[in-house]
Design a protein around this motif. Structure first.
Motif, PDB file in Angstrom:
ATOM      1  N   MET A   1      -9.923 126.310 -21.377  1.00  0.00           N
ATOM      2  CA  MET A   1      -8.792 127.229 -21.525  1.00  0.00           C
ATOM      3  C   MET A   1      -8.893 128.281 -20.437  1.00  0.00           C
ATOM      4  SD  MET A   1      -8.643 127.819 -25.669  1.00  0.00           S
ATOM      5  CE  MET A   1     -10.436 127.904 -25.877  1.00  0.00           C
ATOM      6  N   PRO A   2      -7.770 128.893 -20.063  1.00  0.00           N
ATOM      7  CA  PRO A   2      -7.826 129.951 -19.057  1.00  0.00           C
ATOM      8  C   PRO A   2      -8.741 131.077 -19.525  1.00  0.00           C
ATOM      9  CG  PRO A   2      -5.555 129.257 -19.446  1.00  0.00           C
ATOM     10  CD  PRO A   2      -6.388 128.600 -20.506  1.00  0.00           C
ATOM     11  N   GLY A   3      -9.509 131.627 -18.603  1.00  0.00           N
ATOM     12  CA  GLY A   3     -10.399 132.729 -18.961  1.00  0.00           C
ATOM     13  C   GLY A   3     -11.646 132.234 -19.677  1.00  0.00           C
ATOM     14  N   PHE A   4     -11.941 132.836 -20.802  1.00  0.00           N
ATOM     15  CA  PHE A   4     -13.143 132.546 -21.596  1.00  0.00           C
ATOM     16  C   PHE A   4     -12.952 131.209 -22.305  1.00  0.00           C
ATOM     17  CE2 PHE A   4     -16.427 134.211 -24.698  1.00  0.00           C
ATOM     18  CZ  PHE A   4     -17.351 134.586 -23.735  1.00  0.00           C
ATOM     19  N   SER A   5     -13.679 130.176 -21.889  1.00  0.00           N
ATOM     20  CA  SER A   5     -13.477 128.832 -22.421  1.00  0.00           C
ATOM     21  C   SER A   5     -14.119 128.667 -23.795  1.00  0.00           C
ATOM     22  CB  SER A   5     -14.081 127.800 -21.465  1.00  0.00           C
ATOM     23  OG  SER A   5     -15.503 127.859 -21.516  1.00  0.00           O
ATOM     24  N   GLY A   6     -13.887 127.499 -24.394  1.00  0.00           N
ATOM     25  CA  GLY A   6     -14.516 127.214 -25.676  1.00  0.00           C
ATOM     26  C   GLY A   6     -16.026 127.187 -25.573  1.00  0.00           C
ATOM     27  N   LEU A   7     -16.550 126.603 -24.492  1.00  0.00           N
ATOM     28  CA  LEU A   7     -17.997 126.578 -24.286  1.00  0.00           C
ATOM     29  C   LEU A   7     -18.539 127.981 -24.061  1.00  0.00           C
ATOM     30  CD1 LEU A   7     -18.331 123.411 -22.016  1.00  0.00           C
ATOM     31  CD2 LEU A   7     -19.047 123.633 -24.406  1.00  0.00           C
ATOM     32  N   ASP A   8     -17.767 128.822 -23.383  1.00  0.00           N
ATOM     33  CA  ASP A   8     -18.168 130.222 -23.193  1.00  0.00           C
ATOM     34  C   ASP A   8     -18.274 130.930 -24.541  1.00  0.00           C
ATOM     35  OD1 ASP A   8     -18.256 130.055 -20.414  1.00  0.00           O
ATOM     36  OD2 ASP A   8     -16.144 130.631 -20.196  1.00  0.00           O
ATOM     37  N   LEU A   9     -17.309 130.665 -25.420  1.00  0.00           N
ATOM     38  CA  LEU A   9     -17.343 131.292 -26.747  1.00  0.00           C
ATOM     39  C   LEU A   9     -18.554 130.808 -27.529  1.00  0.00           C
ATOM     40  CD1 LEU A   9     -16.098 133.078 -28.900  1.00  0.00           C
ATOM     41  CD2 LEU A   9     -14.690 131.146 -29.626  1.00  0.00           C
ATOM     42  N   GLN A  10     -18.864 129.518 -27.431  1.00  0.00           N
ATOM     43  CA  GLN A  10     -20.038 128.991 -28.122  1.00  0.00           C
ATOM     44  C   GLN A  10     -21.303 129.721 -27.650  1.00  0.00           C
ATOM     45  OE1 GLN A  10     -21.376 125.012 -27.106  1.00  0.00           O
ATOM     46  NE2 GLN A  10     -21.856 124.573 -29.259  1.00  0.00           N
ATOM     47  N   ARG A  11     -21.453 129.895 -26.349  1.00  0.00           N
ATOM     48  CA  ARG A  11     -22.613 130.608 -25.801  1.00  0.00           C
ATOM     49  C   ARG A  11     -22.638 132.050 -26.283  1.00  0.00           C
ATOM     50  NH1 ARG A  11     -21.668 127.203 -21.240  1.00  0.00           N
ATOM     51  NH2 ARG A  11     -20.130 128.670 -20.398  1.00  0.00           N
ATOM     52  N   HIS A  12     -21.466 132.686 -26.308  1.00  0.00           N
ATOM     53  CA  HIS A  12     -21.366 134.078 -26.752  1.00  0.00           C
ATOM     54  C   HIS A  12     -21.817 134.225 -28.205  1.00  0.00           C
ATOM     55  CE1 HIS A  12     -19.588 138.093 -27.355  1.00  0.00           C
ATOM     56  NE2 HIS A  12     -19.083 137.608 -28.475  1.00  0.00           N
ATOM     57  N   LEU A  13     -21.367 133.327 -29.068  1.00  0.00           N
ATOM     58  CA  LEU A  13     -21.742 133.397 -30.479  1.00  0.00           C
ATOM     59  C   LEU A  13     -23.240 133.156 -30.661  1.00  0.00           C
ATOM     60  CD1 LEU A  13     -18.754 131.492 -32.137  1.00  0.00           C
ATOM     61  CD2 LEU A  13     -19.138 133.963 -32.050  1.00  0.00           C
ATOM     62  N   THR A  14     -23.784 132.190 -29.919  1.00  0.00           N
ATOM     63  CA  THR A  14     -25.219 131.903 -30.010  1.00  0.00           C
ATOM     64  C   THR A  14     -26.042 133.109 -29.589  1.00  0.00           C
ATOM     65  OG1 THR A  14     -24.852 129.544 -29.580  1.00  0.00           O
ATOM     66  CG2 THR A  14     -27.066 130.394 -29.203  1.00  0.00           C
TER      67      THR A  14
END
Length: 227
Positions: free
Chosen positions: A75-88
């Motif tokens: 997705m534009p900007g913060f991707s789904g994988l980025d969100l996964q890393r952020h939550l972890t």
């Protein structure tokens, strides 16, 4: 932030009980996909909400709700994988189902190693996705139950006196009352008194329950009390 109709609908019916109900959070930059997934979740009886971006989701408190995430990967900007890393990194092991039209093997491996419940490719069968959501919600419920158990053990441990904590640590190590008395320089009668008090405060009725309560504590806390 784009406010989806799903967010408006969820807000209008929100109450104290609803805050504890599992919520399926959908994040996809394709409006038609968001709408289709939202309707599928609601038709299956799940509370659902959708966002057009991960940034929009992060501006809310919905990640604290029980439930799971359905994320597009790219997705534009913060991707789904980025969100996964952020939550972890922030200690939030929220179950994630990735749903994408652009997946590849390395991406799938990366997501699954990081704890994703499933990695599905669009278009996906409705039942396949619903099965993944049920598994994710079940995993979240189990994690929350375990977290509540640990929290309770920590709170009860904090009610013990320093001496009671010492005795608990020694009992959990398998030491006998007379050995604990010798090591701590107190009488065996006093050890028995502390042992009875700590078992009452820890809300356990047997040695086995006491050991399980001790082992449920975070490793760092066990090591600190054993020092």
């Amino acid at each position: 932030m784009i406010i989806d109709r799903s967010i408006s609908r969820l807000s209008s019916r929100r109450g104290a009980a609803e805050e504890q109900q599992p919520l399926v959070i959908i994040v996809d930059d394709d409006a038609s996909v968001r709408d289709a997934l939202f309707e599928l979740m609601e038709s299956a009886g799940f509370a659902a909400v959708s966002f057009s971006s991960t940034q929009a989701l992060l501006e809310t408190s919905m990640l604290d709700r029980p439930g799971c995430l359905i994320l597009d990967v790219r997705m534009p900007g913060f991707s789904g994988l980025d969100l996964q890393r952020h939550l972890t990194m922030n200690g939030n092991p929220k179950p994630i189902i990735f749903l994408t039209a652009h997946g590849d093997i390395p991406m799938t491996v990366q997501a699954m190693k990081a704890g994703a419940v499933d990695f599905l490719t669009k278009p996906v069968r409705d039942q396949t996705l619903l099965d993944a959501v049920n598994a994710a919600i079940g995993l979240d419920a189990a994690r929350r139950t375990e977290a509540a158990k640990i929290k309770g053990c920590v709170e009860r441990l904090q009610s013990l006196t320093p001496r009671e904590r010492e005795v608990m640590c020694e009992v959990a190590r398998g030491r006998l009352n007379k050995q604990i008395a010798f090591d701590l320089g107190i009488s065996e009668v006093t050890v028995k008194l502390h042992r009875g008090n700590l078992m009452r405060k820890m809300e356990v009725a047997s040695l086995g329950e006491l050991i399980r309560a001790w082992e449920a504590l975070p490793v760092g806390m066990r090591m600190a009390n054993a020092a």
